[in-house]
Design a protein around this motif. Sequence first.
Motif, mmCIF file in Angstrom:
data_model
loop_
_atom_site.group_PDB
_atom_site.id
_atom_site.type_symbol
_atom_site.label_atom_id
_atom_site.label_comp_id
_atom_site.label_asym_id
_atom_site.label_seq_id
_atom_site.Cartn_x
_atom_site.Cartn_y
_atom_site.Cartn_z
ATOM 1 N N LEU A 272 0.710 -1.107 -0.038
ATOM 2 C CA LEU A 272 -0.036 0.138 0.095
ATOM 3 C C LEU A 272 1.040 1.372 -0.129
ATOM 4 O O LEU A 272 1.906 1.254 0.690
ATOM 5 C CB LEU A 272 -1.002 0.131 1.200
ATOM 6 C CG LEU A 272 -0.364 0.049 2.430
ATOM 7 C CD1 LEU A 272 -0.295 1.459 3.018
ATOM 8 C CD2 LEU A 272 -1.101 -0.591 3.614
ATOM 9 N N ASP A 273 0.343 2.382 -0.592
ATOM 10 C CA ASP A 273 0.939 3.478 -0.701
ATOM 11 C C ASP A 273 0.329 4.755 -0.229
ATOM 12 O O ASP A 273 -0.930 4.555 -0.553
ATOM 13 C CB ASP A 273 1.599 3.800 -2.272
ATOM 14 C CG ASP A 273 2.818 2.829 -2.416
ATOM 15 O OD1 ASP A 273 3.812 2.857 -1.818
ATOM 16 O OD2 ASP A 273 2.706 2.168 -3.707
ATOM 17 N N ILE A 274 0.610 5.677 0.406
ATOM 18 C CA ILE A 274 0.026 6.916 0.762
ATOM 19 C C ILE A 274 0.405 8.044 0.375
ATOM 20 O O ILE A 274 1.881 8.182 0.462
ATOM 21 C CB ILE A 274 -0.070 6.981 2.541
ATOM 22 C CG1 ILE A 274 -0.867 5.751 2.718
ATOM 23 C CG2 ILE A 274 -0.921 8.258 2.883
ATOM 24 C CD1 ILE A 274 -0.833 5.781 4.270
ATOM 25 N N PHE A 275 -0.046 9.018 -0.325
ATOM 26 C CA PHE A 275 0.306 10.321 -0.992
ATOM 27 C C PHE A 275 0.195 11.272 0.249
ATOM 28 O O PHE A 275 -0.701 11.134 1.048
ATOM 29 C CB PHE A 275 -0.322 10.510 -2.098
ATOM 30 C CG PHE A 275 -0.167 9.317 -3.345
ATOM 31 C CD1 PHE A 275 0.890 8.997 -3.805
ATOM 32 C CD2 PHE A 275 -1.450 8.888 -3.273
ATOM 33 C CE1 PHE A 275 0.853 7.865 -4.756
ATOM 34 C CE2 PHE A 275 -1.387 7.788 -4.250
ATOM 35 C CZ PHE A 275 -0.083 7.534 -4.941
ATOM 36 N N THR A 276 1.163 12.283 0.002
ATOM 37 C CA THR A 276 0.947 13.469 0.961
ATOM 38 C C THR A 276 -0.336 14.192 0.859
ATOM 39 O O THR A 276 -0.664 15.038 2.038
ATOM 40 C CB THR A 276 2.222 14.393 0.941
ATOM 41 O OG1 THR A 276 2.299 14.867 -0.463
ATOM 42 C CG2 THR A 276 3.591 13.590 1.026
ATOM 43 N N ASN A 277 -1.145 14.270 0.193
ATOM 44 C CA ASN A 277 -2.297 14.603 -0.085
ATOM 45 C C ASN A 277 -3.407 13.946 0.589
ATOM 46 O O ASN A 277 -4.663 14.659 0.856
ATOM 47 C CB ASN A 277 -2.736 15.340 -1.269
ATOM 48 C CG ASN A 277 -3.186 13.817 -2.166
ATOM 49 O OD1 ASN A 277 -2.827 13.015 -1.808
ATOM 50 N ND2 ASN A 277 -3.679 14.110 -3.570
ATOM 51 N N GLY A 278 -3.014 12.890 1.287
ATOM 52 C CA GLY A 278 -4.158 12.281 2.034
ATOM 53 C C GLY A 278 -4.838 10.666 1.188
ATOM 54 O O GLY A 278 -5.508 10.228 1.851
ATOM 55 N N THR B 33 4.115 -2.283 3.277
ATOM 56 C CA THR B 33 4.631 -0.939 2.760
ATOM 57 C C THR B 33 6.080 -1.009 2.583
ATOM 58 O O THR B 33 6.865 -1.606 2.933
ATOM 59 C CB THR B 33 4.483 0.265 4.034
ATOM 60 O OG1 THR B 33 5.438 0.013 5.051
ATOM 61 C CG2 THR B 33 3.033 0.182 4.557
ATOM 62 N N GLY B 34 6.533 -0.018 1.558
ATOM 63 C CA GLY B 34 7.795 0.159 1.190
ATOM 64 C C GLY B 34 8.783 0.903 2.200
ATOM 65 O O GLY B 34 8.192 1.919 2.970
ATOM 66 N N LEU B 35 9.851 0.454 2.351
ATOM 67 C CA LEU B 35 10.858 1.211 3.396
ATOM 68 C C LEU B 35 11.067 2.553 3.033
ATOM 69 O O LEU B 35 11.076 3.176 1.800
ATOM 70 C CB LEU B 35 12.254 0.674 3.187
ATOM 71 C CG LEU B 35 13.295 0.955 4.108
ATOM 72 C CD1 LEU B 35 12.609 0.543 5.613
ATOM 73 C CD2 LEU B 35 14.354 0.216 3.966
ATOM 74 N N LEU B 36 10.736 3.546 4.048
ATOM 75 C CA LEU B 36 11.158 5.146 4.064
ATOM 76 C C LEU B 36 10.022 5.717 3.081
ATOM 77 O O LEU B 36 10.048 6.824 2.568
ATOM 78 C CB LEU B 36 12.386 5.391 3.576
ATOM 79 C CG LEU B 36 13.631 4.605 4.490
ATOM 80 C CD1 LEU B 36 14.867 5.224 3.898
ATOM 81 C CD2 LEU B 36 13.406 5.062 5.924
ATOM 82 N N THR B 37 8.752 5.017 3.002
ATOM 83 C CA THR B 37 7.850 5.580 2.425
ATOM 84 C C THR B 37 6.644 6.354 3.220
ATOM 85 O O THR B 37 6.861 6.175 4.559
ATOM 86 C CB THR B 37 6.755 4.831 1.282
ATOM 87 O OG1 THR B 37 6.140 3.847 2.409
ATOM 88 C CG2 THR B 37 7.814 3.903 0.543
ATOM 89 N N THR B 38 5.830 7.359 2.834
ATOM 90 C CA THR B 38 5.004 8.003 3.498
ATOM 91 C C THR B 38 4.049 6.848 4.608
ATOM 92 O O THR B 38 3.798 7.051 5.601
ATOM 93 C CB THR B 38 4.039 8.912 2.623
ATOM 94 O OG1 THR B 38 4.693 9.873 2.063
ATOM 95 C CG2 THR B 38 2.834 9.541 3.696
ATOM 96 N N ALA B 39 3.564 5.895 3.843
ATOM 97 C CA ALA B 39 2.821 4.760 4.411
ATOM 98 C C ALA B 39 3.560 4.190 5.652
ATOM 99 O O ALA B 39 3.244 3.783 6.495
ATOM 100 C CB ALA B 39 2.252 3.730 3.502
ATOM 101 N N PHE B 40 4.968 4.113 5.395
ATOM 102 C CA PHE B 40 5.858 3.258 6.343
ATOM 103 C C PHE B 40 5.886 4.183 7.515
ATOM 104 O O PHE B 40 5.927 3.797 8.596
ATOM 105 C CB PHE B 40 7.059 3.188 5.669
ATOM 106 C CG PHE B 40 8.207 2.586 6.522
ATOM 107 C CD1 PHE B 40 8.321 1.417 6.773
ATOM 108 C CD2 PHE B 40 9.142 3.396 7.181
ATOM 109 C CE1 PHE B 40 9.514 0.761 7.807
ATOM 110 C CE2 PHE B 40 10.218 3.089 7.958
ATOM 111 C CZ PHE B 40 10.294 1.600 8.300
#
Length: 237
Positions: A64-70, A128-135
């Motif tokens: 899963l990925d999360i973007f900074t705009n929510g 989640t991917g390492l050092l991503t927003t979701a992480f």
Amino acid sequence: MLRPFLFRQRALIGAGIAFVVVLLLWNIPQLDFLLYPVRLFVTFVHESGHGLAAIITGGHFERLDIFTNGSGVALTAGGSRLLILPGGYIGAALFGAVLFYAANTIPHSRFISALLGAAIIVVTVLFTGLLTTAFFVGLAMGGILIVLGTRANDDINLILLNVLAMLTGLNAVLDLIFLVGNTNASIGSVRNDAAQFSAEFAPLIPAAFWAALWALIAVSLLAMAVWFSVIRPRRVL
């Protein structure tokens, strides 16, 4: 352990305080900065709902990925798209309903917080991917819940769990209501779940219909949680 009557009284007060907190957060623009991390967490739960639906129906939850705009996206493989697509919104509403019910019926708020925090960290590490927003969102939220579960008292944990449950469940409903009138909303080239569901399974039925149906299911789940955890126990006292 608290006696049932005392716990019900405490749960009612905790739910009431949490409701007031939620109203203040939603109606005071100066507090928007407090809602931003909650919004990211709601997205985390939403995308996890898609992934869980994929796993339940025999598919795979890849990440899963999360973007900074929510906003966010869940990458899945296989499984039933019929359940995966609505799994985000309904999953978030179900999460909020179950959390509200548990917080107000199980007299171990600290344990619930710590357990939830640990579960969030597990999902974070696995999906989640390492050092991503979701992480960072997952680790931060999971860590905060574990610290509060081990350090704060039951009353603080009860209020926190209720606030989190209400914001997660109600945000799912509000998002769906938004989709009813904005079914062309998108993230880059990724259309919203209702529009995608309509395109894949019922092109003759407007996406707004599916968004409204999911919103009705979400409201029903939340209403059941409130009834069985707060209202019904008070009626039988």
